[in-house]
Scaffold this active site. Sequence first.
Site, PDB file in Angstrom:
ATOM      1  N   ASP A  12       0.846  -1.198   0.000  1.00 51.37           N
ATOM      2  CA  ASP A  12       0.000   0.000   0.000  1.00 51.37           C
ATOM      3  C   ASP A  12       0.878   1.244   0.000  1.00 51.37           C
ATOM      4  O   ASP A  12       1.648   1.471   0.941  1.00 51.37           O
ATOM      5  CB  ASP A  12      -0.906  -0.019   1.236  1.00 51.37           C
ATOM      6  CG  ASP A  12      -1.990   1.040   1.195  1.00 51.37           C
ATOM      7  OD1 ASP A  12      -2.163   1.671   0.138  1.00 51.37           O
ATOM      8  OD2 ASP A  12      -2.663   1.221   2.226  1.00 51.37           O
ATOM      9  N   ASP A 106      -3.073   2.416  -6.008  1.00 50.79           N
ATOM     10  CA  ASP A 106      -1.956   2.486  -5.070  1.00 50.79           C
ATOM     11  C   ASP A 106      -1.879   1.331  -4.093  1.00 50.79           C
ATOM     12  O   ASP A 106      -1.120   1.397  -3.123  1.00 50.79           O
ATOM     13  CB  ASP A 106      -1.994   3.812  -4.313  1.00 50.79           C
ATOM     14  CG  ASP A 106      -3.254   3.971  -3.467  1.00 50.79           C
ATOM     15  OD1 ASP A 106      -4.253   3.275  -3.757  1.00 50.79           O
ATOM     16  OD2 ASP A 106      -3.238   4.782  -2.534  1.00 50.79           O
ATOM     17  N   GLU A 107      -2.623   0.258  -4.303  1.00 56.12           N
ATOM     18  CA  GLU A 107      -2.491  -0.894  -3.411  1.00 56.12           C
ATOM     19  C   GLU A 107      -2.820  -2.178  -4.141  1.00 56.12           C
ATOM     20  O   GLU A 107      -3.601  -2.190  -5.091  1.00 56.12           O
ATOM     21  CB  GLU A 107      -3.371  -0.747  -2.166  1.00 56.12           C
ATOM     22  CG  GLU A 107      -4.850  -0.725  -2.432  1.00 56.12           C
ATOM     23  CD  GLU A 107      -5.674  -0.754  -1.153  1.00 56.12           C
ATOM     24  OE1 GLU A 107      -5.339  -1.532  -0.233  1.00 56.12           O
ATOM     25  OE2 GLU A 107      -6.658  -0.003  -1.077  1.00 56.12           O
TER      26      GLU A 107
END
Length: 410
Positions: A12, A106-107
Amino acid sequence: MRGWPRIVVHADMDAFYAAVEQLDDPGLRGKPVLVGPKSARGVVLTASYEARPYGVSSAMPVGEALRRCPQAIIVSPRLGRYEEVSARIMDTLADFSPSVEALSMDEAFVDMTGAERLFGSPREMGRRIKQAVRKATGLTISVGVAGTKYVAKVASAHAKPDGLTVVPPNTSQEWLAPQPVSRLWGAGRKTVPRLHALGLFTIGDVARADTDALVRLGALGAHFHDLANARDPRPVNRTRISRSIGSDRTLARDVWRREEIERHLRRAAERIGRRLRARRYVAHGVRVRLKTNRFEMLTRQRTFRKPVDLGSQLLAAGHGLLGRFSHPGPFRLVGMAAFDLERRDGDRQGDLFEDAAVRNLETAIDDLCDRFGHGAVTRARDLADWSTVASRGVNLDYLDLDLDVEPTQP
């Protein structure tokens, strides 16, 4: 490896959008940065870690964030740039395993089971992933390593920013026990108070709870009990994509008349349709979101008999959903999302009953936007009424995991 029948990594990025802005503009480094529209009515997409000690967080109205942190610098979001960096991140993760499940830009989850001979112990795996992402992007990432997806996700948030938390499977339940119930996957703003009312404040409380008490939460009760006891058999699915693509717009003025709401839904539907076609996705459902001037979020959704990728199809369904809202308004936000996405492989097969003229029009507009930018084509009726925070709005791919959303039938 003994004690590790599965090795799941949750990676993350740290304050991703703000971190990208600070990376690209050295003058922003070390300063409180808010990524979002430059309007008090807008919503913060991401707050840098320098802003967070002031109580600023994502989803907070920009006006409130500036009252808490007057020295914060507001930066308009740059979706294209974030997607570019995201692609680098996902490519880097794919160097470690073919099984990468992206949850958002983003993860992602990474299945590292059986990779010990290549990358070492679970802790070494996490360390090498962090190092590789830093080298590829110049950004920091927090990593959780565990035996299940849920525990890995909680672990990645445990020591942010730039953290690495490893939870061996035989200690998972003990490690989860002191965590607050808000860390349960699916426990949103509506559910946490219900858990507290039952006397459940930590994940350990839920793990030890009488199942009869959890029945009051319906299906969520059994779900939470399994998670609290570190039971989560879900595999990392490398073919999975974002569950929904959405367009939420915070308005420059509140609206309540249906025709005004429909105008904003149309803009959202057109943009979502373009993004679906550009990524070769089709959607099995559509969701409409309205936020009142008291910041209450209302949601209605339906599914399609056949998956769609046209803005006109999304809009027609959105019009029907508006009739399911009983709240009179006024509303400060109007949004739409296409969900339950599926990748369309190969050439699209025509539908006998589809209006070919509508598809030809939408794809022609796609071509114009690709060549000249998203503002190249504007409907005449919109020229005199751009009553949104920004003419282009803020549109991001996201994964909707909010189990508090009221489900509706088609």
